[in-house]
Design an enzyme around this catalytic site. Structure first.
Site, PDB file in Angstrom:
ATOM      1  CD  GLU A 152      -2.967  -0.884   0.056  1.00  0.00           C
ATOM      2  OE1 GLU A 152      -3.465   0.236  -0.120  1.00  0.00           O
ATOM      3  OE2 GLU A 152      -3.193  -1.861  -0.677  1.00  0.00           O
ATOM      4  CB  SER A 164     -44.248 -36.222  43.192  1.00  0.00           C
ATOM      5  OG  SER A 164     -45.592 -36.665  43.258  1.00  0.00           O
TER       6      SER A 164
END
Length: 828
Positions: free
Chosen positions: A103, A509
């Site tokens: 770049e 239960s």
């Protein structure tokens, strides 16, 4: 004369030409002066509008929320973009050099022709743009790209380009080369929602930047000009060409040797999209994200880089997901239910273009956006009496035989299908799953249940359907409260409602052990004013019972079998076989006010506890997480731990967020017990009898001795539960419909919830030894719970069985105990 006139005329013409030339020069100079002045004014105005760049010294990217499992693996990333901020020293030097070579090769130069902007580059780009009469080429150095990425738009205009150049000069005034490069490498967009090199490394290669090869570094460094076009997943050939270009540039700059370049060029481009996280616990991460956003707001939650570290064990979580998914599917297919179930038919029947599109892999619009749970969609290509050919999501063809569709009755009570084409027709869009084999655990006993096992990777596929029933599972570390696994429903894709936390249902239960514990706590019971206490051997009459309520109504509880015995039954056997009437007698004997207060020791809020005789039968409403917390008290020897999901929350700067007030935040385990260790141990022994001879016998299939628990089934079979534990882990499972309708006459916790619990615990217990529950010194008696005795003859030290009540039970021989058990089994 002629000559003189001619000479004079020539001189006059020359003077006119000179005069004209001066005017032209003046006009040209004025034009250039105006252009210069205009450009200066234009530039000044742009300069005046530029933002200050010094603030970038404090810049931190908007980082998403990251949620981690207990082992450090990433569960989920929630936020608009994938970003990581790394200091330059943590970014490999070769990766930095790759970007510089590609770049801005003169990046570290101090020559004003090349830094912070490249004058030759600008002139070259301007020439190309002029020849094309369009902005086709850029000439942005790294400082210019940083300026554009932070402050400008990607739109190609002269104004933006001038602003970009000016900002580059401002950046160069305030930042060093290294600081600008660090901003660049953390901000640059590299495709697929990845901002910065760390995010790109994870997205394309599933690695951290310090794990990348040279070829992979060059591939990433080649992306900035066109991240979508040069994408190594979408265009691997173009990505390879660009990578090789970057490598040659690195070699030309002296960053790598020729040998390194040639070796990297030989690397294949092996890239695929790596999800930032594979969320195995969506109900967990959803709760965390919602709590954080409510507590701190959405911006802080999703953009400040929070890291949440959870208690979730990924292996246990996957097992919980699978157990719940398959268990609910099996119920809806009638594989674990004694009540008949039917096939609801195909999702749709595809024709024409829609059929052809599905065969090519296009997802039919009749489906949800994502496959729920473990299901896959398929389209029937052809079917016959013996088999059917299906296209599995357009990827491959699979075959289903009669075995794979045998469950698919067309009507309740109807016969099983005798031919595949009676179930599947051409064009049918259906759900299928990997084949599983159902086996009966506890076979030959009343409460044996169908569990299942994987038939192996090559066993084929099986027709299924999205179950209409729902469920939840939650598993805790009994000693710390750490939530190891949690699933709030069949599929998060189909329903975000977390039933593990927010589904308040009657536990049936499953609530009995908490009231029984109140009865076993002799010191507390006597202190409450009761003149008698109970032990596991206390005999309780099992005869019809009628209680007049304050409203004047008569309450007459019944047993599950609607039968009564002619013999009083010891407390431990009542719990093992889950008899209702003796349980209500126990509650009435110890007193409802005392019991309602005592059960709060297990973490149940007073407002949720109904002070009525049916309290012991689970007539209150409780969430699965509450039940798991309560059962953990038995597992850990009497301590009420706080369940937690969040171990810590860390900000991006490394400081921690306080968990004070977080309902699922870590808290140190309590130092004082909620119930005596002896009571917890006696209750554990009694719940081990549930596994050995009672409603939980199917859990014996795990082949362990350290299991205890209790089934739960409510009136009209609306809810099915199993709450079970070992010395280390407590897990609760609930199954039921969201609208609380009946699950069927034969539905029960032992049949619907227990198989899911068993399947999950196979994985969860594989990491823990099979050791007995620690026996406290406050317990006396001969029972060895780790062996396989029938009955519980232990008691709290100092509170032996009362002779007038239990003498016959206390002195019974093993043969007499066996006769008693057989009598109870025959009755119930």
């Amino acid at each position: 004369m002629g000559k003189g006139n001619s000479s004079a005329a020539g001189k006059t013409g020359t003077r006119k030409q000179r005069h004209m030339g001066r005017w032209i020069l003046l006009i040209v100079l004025l034009i250039f002066a105006n252009i210069f002045i205009g450009a200066a004014i234009f530039t000044y105005r742009i300069w005046a509008t530029l933002p200050p760049v010094h603030e970038l010294k404090e810049w931190h990217p908007d980082e998403p929320l990251r949620i981690y499992a207990a082992n450090g693996s990433l569960l989920q990333v929630i936020g608009p973009q994938m970003r990581y901020a790394l200091p330059l020293r943590q970014i490999p030097e070769q990766l930095q050099e790759a970007f510089i070579a590609a770049e801005n090769s003169h990046f570290y130069s101090n020559n004003p022709l090349y830094y912070p902007v490249s004058v030759p580059g600008i002139l070259r780009a301007a020439f190309v743009d002029l020849t094309h009469l369009a902005p086709v080429q850029g000439a942005s150095t790294i400082p210019e790209q940083v300026a554009r990425n932070f402050y400008l738009t990607p739109q190609k205009t002269i104004t933006r380009k001038v602003a970009e150049i000016l900002l580059a000069y401002k950046l160069a005034q305030h930042f060093t080369h290294a600081e600008i490069l660090e901003l660049y490498l953390n901000k640059i967009y590299l495709g697929q929602g990845a901002y910065g090199v760390e995010a790109a490394a994870e997205t394309y290669f599933g690695k951290r930047v310090d794990q990348l090869t040279l070829g992979e570094m060059a591939t990433i460094a080649g992306l900035p000009p066109a991240p979508s076009y040069l994408n190594p997943v979408v265009n691997p050939q173009l990505a390879k060409k660009r990578r090789d270009y970057v490598l040659r540039r690195m070699f030309a700059r002296g960053y790598i040797t020729r040998a390194e370049m040639e070796t990297a060029e030989q690397e294949p481009v092996l890239s695929r999209y790596h999800e930032s996280a594979s969320n195995t616990a969506p109900y967990v991460t959803d709760w965390i994200a919602n709590w954080l956003s409510q507590q701190f707001g959405t911006d802080f939650t999703y953009r400040s880089g929070l890291k949440v570290y959870t208690s979730i064990d990924p292996e246990d979580q996957r097992a919980a997901n699978q157990a719940l998914e398959i268990g609910l599917e099996n119920y809806d297919m009638g594989l674990t239910s004694l009540d008949p179930k039917i096939y609801h038919g195909p999702i749709a029947r595809l024709h024409g273009a829609n059929y052809q599109a599905a065969l090519s892999g296009k997802r039919p619009e009749e489906l949800p956006p994502h496959d729920p749970a473990n299901l896959k969609w398929a389209v029937v290509i052809a079917s016959s009496a013996k088999s059917a050919e299906l296209s599995l999501e357009g990827k491959k063809t699979v075959t289903l035989t009669l075995r794979d569709v045998a469950w698919a009755r067309s009507r309740l009570g109807g016969p099983k299908p005798r031919a595949v084409d009676a179930v599947l027709q051409h064009g049918d869009l259906v759900w299928i799953r990997p084949y599983v084999t159902a086996v009966t655990a506890g076979a030959g006993q009343e409460w044996g249940a169908n569990v299942w096992s994987s038939a192996g990777p090559d066993a084929g596929w099986q027709l299924t359907q999205i179950p209409r029933v729902q469920g939840a599972i939650v598993s805790l570390d009994s000693h710390t409260g750490a939530i190891l696994a949690m699933s709030g429903g069949f599929s998060y894709e189909l329903s975000h409602f977390n039933r593990a936390i927010f589904a308040y249902r009657q536990p049936g239960s499953g609530f009995k052990p908490f009231v029984y514990a109140a009865a076993m706590d002799a010191p507390a019971l006597l202190a409450s004013g009761n003149s008698n206490y109970m032990t596991p051997q206390t005999l309780i009459p099992d005869t019809p019972l009628s209680i007049t309520l304050p409203s004047g109504q008569i309450y007459s509880p019944t047993n599950y079998s609607n039968q009564f015995s002619n013999t009083p039954i010891p407390v431990w056997a009542n719990l093992a076989y889950s008899h209702n009437v003796p349980s209500v007698r126990i509650l009435m004997d110890i007193g409802i006010p005392y019991a309602a207060q005592y059960v709060q020791r297990f973490g149940f809020p007073a407002k949720q506890i109904p002070s009525v005789p049916s309290m012991v039968l689970g007539s209150g409403d409780f969430a699965p997480l509450q039940m798991a917390r309560g059962y953990a008290v038995f597992s850990n020897g009497g301590y009420l731990v706080k369940p937690y999901l969040i171990r810590k929350i860390v900000k991006s700067n490394g400081t921690q967020v306080s968990l004070l007030g977080c309902p699922m935040g870590y808290e140190a385990p309590p130092r004082e017990p909620a119930i005596p260790a002896g009571v917890a141990y006696l209750m554990t022994e009694m719940m081990q009898q549930v596994i050995k001879i009672g409603t939980g016998v199917a859990a014996q299939s795990l082949g362990r001795h350290d299991i205890a628990g209790k089934t739960g089934t409510t009136n009209n079979e609306n809810n099915a539960w199993f709450n079970g534990f070992t010395p280390q882990i407590t897990t609760s499972v609930w199954v039921g419909y969201d609208d609380n309708r009946t699950m069927g006459h034969w539905a029960a916790g032992a049949r619907e919830a227990l198989p899911i619990w068993i399947h999950y615990m196979k994985t969860a217990l594989s990491k823990t030894p099979d050791l007995p529950f620690p026996r406290p010194s406050t317990v006396s008696g001969p029972t060895d719970s780790f062996a396989s005795p029938v009955g519980v003859n232990d008691y709290l030290t100092g509170y032996p069985p009362v002779a007038s009540v239990t003498s016959s039970t206390a002195s019974t021989s093993s043969s007499e105990s066996s006769k008693l058990i057989e009598t109870i089994k025959n009755l119930f």
